[in-house]
Design a protein around this motif. Structure first.
Motif, PDB file in Angstrom:
ATOM      1  N   MET A 169     -23.055   8.860 -31.875  1.00 59.18           N
ATOM      2  CA  MET A 169     -22.821   8.930 -30.545  1.00 59.18           C
ATOM      3  C   MET A 169     -23.965   9.435 -29.686  1.00 59.18           C
ATOM      4  O   MET A 169     -24.426  10.433 -30.047  1.00 59.18           O
ATOM      5  CB  MET A 169     -21.438   9.760 -30.037  1.00 59.18           C
ATOM      6  CG  MET A 169     -20.287   9.105 -30.084  1.00 59.18           C
ATOM      7  SD  MET A 169     -19.817   7.905 -28.975  1.00 59.18           S
ATOM      8  CE  MET A 169     -20.164   6.393 -29.525  1.00 59.18           C
ATOM      9  N   ARG A 171     -25.622  10.142 -25.911  1.00 57.75           N
ATOM     10  CA  ARG A 171     -25.393  10.013 -24.709  1.00 57.75           C
ATOM     11  C   ARG A 171     -26.451   9.072 -23.933  1.00 57.75           C
ATOM     12  O   ARG A 171     -27.583   8.919 -24.040  1.00 57.75           O
ATOM     13  CB  ARG A 171     -25.841  11.581 -23.934  1.00 57.75           C
ATOM     14  CG  ARG A 171     -25.255  11.649 -22.586  1.00 57.75           C
ATOM     15  CD  ARG A 171     -26.043  13.126 -22.149  1.00 57.75           C
ATOM     16  NE  ARG A 171     -25.335  13.995 -22.688  1.00 57.75           N
ATOM     17  CZ  ARG A 171     -24.372  14.837 -22.287  1.00 57.75           C
ATOM     18  NH1 ARG A 171     -23.593  14.139 -21.045  1.00 57.75           N
ATOM     19  NH2 ARG A 171     -23.676  15.748 -22.878  1.00 57.75           N
ATOM     20  N   ASP A 175     -22.603   5.724 -25.652  1.00 57.13           N
ATOM     21  CA  ASP A 175     -21.211   6.264 -25.270  1.00 57.13           C
ATOM     22  C   ASP A 175     -20.018   5.420 -24.422  1.00 57.13           C
ATOM     23  O   ASP A 175     -19.133   5.925 -24.536  1.00 57.13           O
ATOM     24  CB  ASP A 175     -21.448   7.583 -24.478  1.00 57.13           C
ATOM     25  CG  ASP A 175     -22.386   7.731 -23.467  1.00 57.13           C
ATOM     26  OD1 ASP A 175     -23.132   6.743 -23.464  1.00 57.13           O
ATOM     27  OD2 ASP A 175     -22.175   8.565 -22.759  1.00 57.13           O
ATOM     28  N   LEU A 178     -16.911   3.638 -26.657  1.00 57.81           N
ATOM     29  CA  LEU A 178     -15.718   4.284 -27.361  1.00 57.81           C
ATOM     30  C   LEU A 178     -14.318   3.545 -27.424  1.00 57.81           C
ATOM     31  O   LEU A 178     -14.043   3.526 -28.298  1.00 57.81           O
ATOM     32  CB  LEU A 178     -15.577   5.795 -26.616  1.00 57.81           C
ATOM     33  CG  LEU A 178     -16.456   6.830 -26.859  1.00 57.81           C
ATOM     34  CD1 LEU A 178     -16.250   8.072 -25.795  1.00 57.81           C
ATOM     35  CD2 LEU A 178     -16.226   7.556 -28.095  1.00 57.81           C
ATOM     36  N   LEU A 212     -24.368  14.156 -27.505  1.00 54.40           N
ATOM     37  CA  LEU A 212     -23.225  14.224 -27.050  1.00 54.40           C
ATOM     38  C   LEU A 212     -22.324  15.015 -27.880  1.00 54.40           C
ATOM     39  O   LEU A 212     -22.015  14.478 -29.116  1.00 54.40           O
ATOM     40  CB  LEU A 212     -22.601  12.758 -26.621  1.00 54.40           C
ATOM     41  CG  LEU A 212     -21.442  12.616 -26.209  1.00 54.40           C
ATOM     42  CD1 LEU A 212     -21.617  12.924 -24.506  1.00 54.40           C
ATOM     43  CD2 LEU A 212     -20.763  11.328 -26.190  1.00 54.40           C
ATOM     44  N   ILE A 217     -17.024  14.164 -26.324  1.00 57.61           N
ATOM     45  CA  ILE A 217     -16.442  12.904 -27.086  1.00 57.61           C
ATOM     46  C   ILE A 217     -14.859  13.055 -26.998  1.00 57.61           C
ATOM     47  O   ILE A 217     -14.372  11.999 -26.654  1.00 57.61           O
ATOM     48  CB  ILE A 217     -16.746  12.863 -28.480  1.00 57.61           C
ATOM     49  CG1 ILE A 217     -18.380  12.714 -28.543  1.00 57.61           C
ATOM     50  CG2 ILE A 217     -16.166  11.882 -29.198  1.00 57.61           C
ATOM     51  CD1 ILE A 217     -18.860  12.758 -29.998  1.00 57.61           C
ATOM     52  N   ARG A 220     -13.367  12.157 -23.480  1.00 52.16           N
ATOM     53  CA  ARG A 220     -13.712  10.998 -23.035  1.00 52.16           C
ATOM     54  C   ARG A 220     -12.609  10.006 -23.746  1.00 52.16           C
ATOM     55  O   ARG A 220     -11.938   9.167 -23.184  1.00 52.16           O
ATOM     56  CB  ARG A 220     -15.118  10.392 -23.258  1.00 52.16           C
ATOM     57  CG  ARG A 220     -16.047  11.064 -22.308  1.00 52.16           C
ATOM     58  CD  ARG A 220     -17.294  10.204 -22.386  1.00 52.16           C
ATOM     59  NE  ARG A 220     -18.420  11.121 -22.074  1.00 52.16           N
ATOM     60  CZ  ARG A 220     -19.746  10.708 -21.786  1.00 52.16           C
ATOM     61  NH1 ARG A 220     -20.173   9.356 -22.326  1.00 52.16           N
ATOM     62  NH2 ARG A 220     -20.592  11.295 -21.272  1.00 52.16           N
TER      63      ARG A 220
END
Length: 339
Positions: A169, A171, A175, A178, A212, A217, A220
């Motif tokens: 992942m 940023r 991202d 996901l 990130l 994570i 989100r």
């Protein structure tokens, strides 16, 4: 296993942690240049610098004799080796080895998959960091998305080998995908693993704002899927989740923000034949020198390797993060250490 092998002391460090898992990097070479791993101009040596088949299998036999039960073959990109299936078969036939797995970028899987299955590979992890062709190309610096995705789809379709999908992942880079990756678990019995960026990126993007963390994570994921169910995780795959009615699962690999050192059971063998007791270790123990200097029987070569492995584990730190804080590791890229 012979009576002599049964009497060999198992690999155990100073903190009573039994070492049962070995990650073996089969090459430094890679056919991608992922921005979080390797510079375009990265010098990773030549095929001639790889350990030979006999050296790899000798190391596996020594590891097995000392209690290693699981072997993961990594790189660089292990499928760049034409003998990869032979290595898998040899490992599977080694007394004491219970599981042989592979981590690959999937680019050459169409070339090797049938023979890997015949050899008895137990599980395959495929790294793919975007499901968008142009973005994949930007991250990997190679226009190979179609081939990798086709290989992944074929592997999943065969359905006989557990599949994990590794996604680093980043940023502001991937991202926003996901949900797209989690949707892969709806109809497919795969585990999608979102991984934190690690500080082994060949001095490229670490500390440039692309990191990130696990908490973000997770936040989100639950924002997208409030109905996500938390599962009991284990090892580095500590945070595991599943959506109702989905055939697969999701996980977060907190490679940097969470410390798993207290229960580490791993030893790493680099592509250059160095045994490393810790990901953050500065130096290791040269197995190839011992192997090549020992001109005796296979048994004496195994004894020489086991001596080196004991020496390596004797210096395994209680907390690898403290080693990291004290200075840089032996490698600048995960391709040097073994991804």
């Amino acid at each position: 296993m012979s009576r002599t092998e049964q009497n060999i002391p198992q690999l155990e460090d100073r903190f009573q942690r039994r070492i049962t898992y070995a990650r073996i990097a089969l090459t430094r070479l890679c056919n991608l240049r992922c921005s979080y791993c390797m510079r375009e101009e990265h010098e990773s040596g030549t095929a001639a610098a790889m350990m030979s088949f006999s050296e790899v299998t000798a190391i596996i036999r020594a590891l097995a004799a000392m209690g290693i039960k699981k072997v993961r073959l990594t790189g660089g990109e292990p499928l760049l080796r034409n003998d990869i299936s032979d290595i898998v078969l040899a490992a599977k036939q080694t007394p004491g080895i219970e599981k042989v797995t592979l981590t690959t970028n999937g680019l050459l899987l169409d070339r090797h998959l049938d023979r890997l299955l015949e050899a008895g590979i137990d599980a395959i992890n495929i790294s793919i960091d975007s499901l968008q062709p142009k973005r994949y190309q930007a991250i990997a610096r190679r226009d190979e998305y179609s081939r990798v995705k086709a290989n992944l789809d074929r592997l999943i379709g065969i359905g006989t080998v557990p599949v994990k999908i590794n996604v680093v992942m980043l940023r502001g880079v991937n991202d926003d995908e996901l949900g797209d990756f989690i949707e892969l678990t709806r109809q497919n019995p795969v585990t999608v693993r979102f991984m934190e960026l690690q500080p082994f990126d060949d001095h490229q993007i670490w500390r440039t704002g692309k990191f990130l963390g696990m908490d973000k994570i997770r936040e989100r994921i639950f924002s997208l899927y409030p109905e996500m169910e938390e599962l009991q995780g284990s090892g580095t795959q500590y945070f595991s989740f599943r959506l109702p009615e989905h055939k697969g699962s999701t996980a977060i690999i907190p490679a940097y923000t969470r410390n798993f050192c207290n229960r580490c059971n791993r030893i790493r063998i680099t592509a250059g034949g160095t045994a490393m007791s810790c990901l953050y270790e500065k130096e290791g123990v040269d197995l190839l020198q011992a192997l090549r200097n020992e001109a005796g029987t296979d048994e004496s070569r195994k004894e020489a390797l086991m001596h080196c492995l004991r020496e390596c584990i004797l210096h395994k730190p209680e907390d690898g993060r403290k080693v990291k804080d004290a200075g840089s590791s032996a490698g600048t890229s995960m391709s040097e250490i073994g991804g």
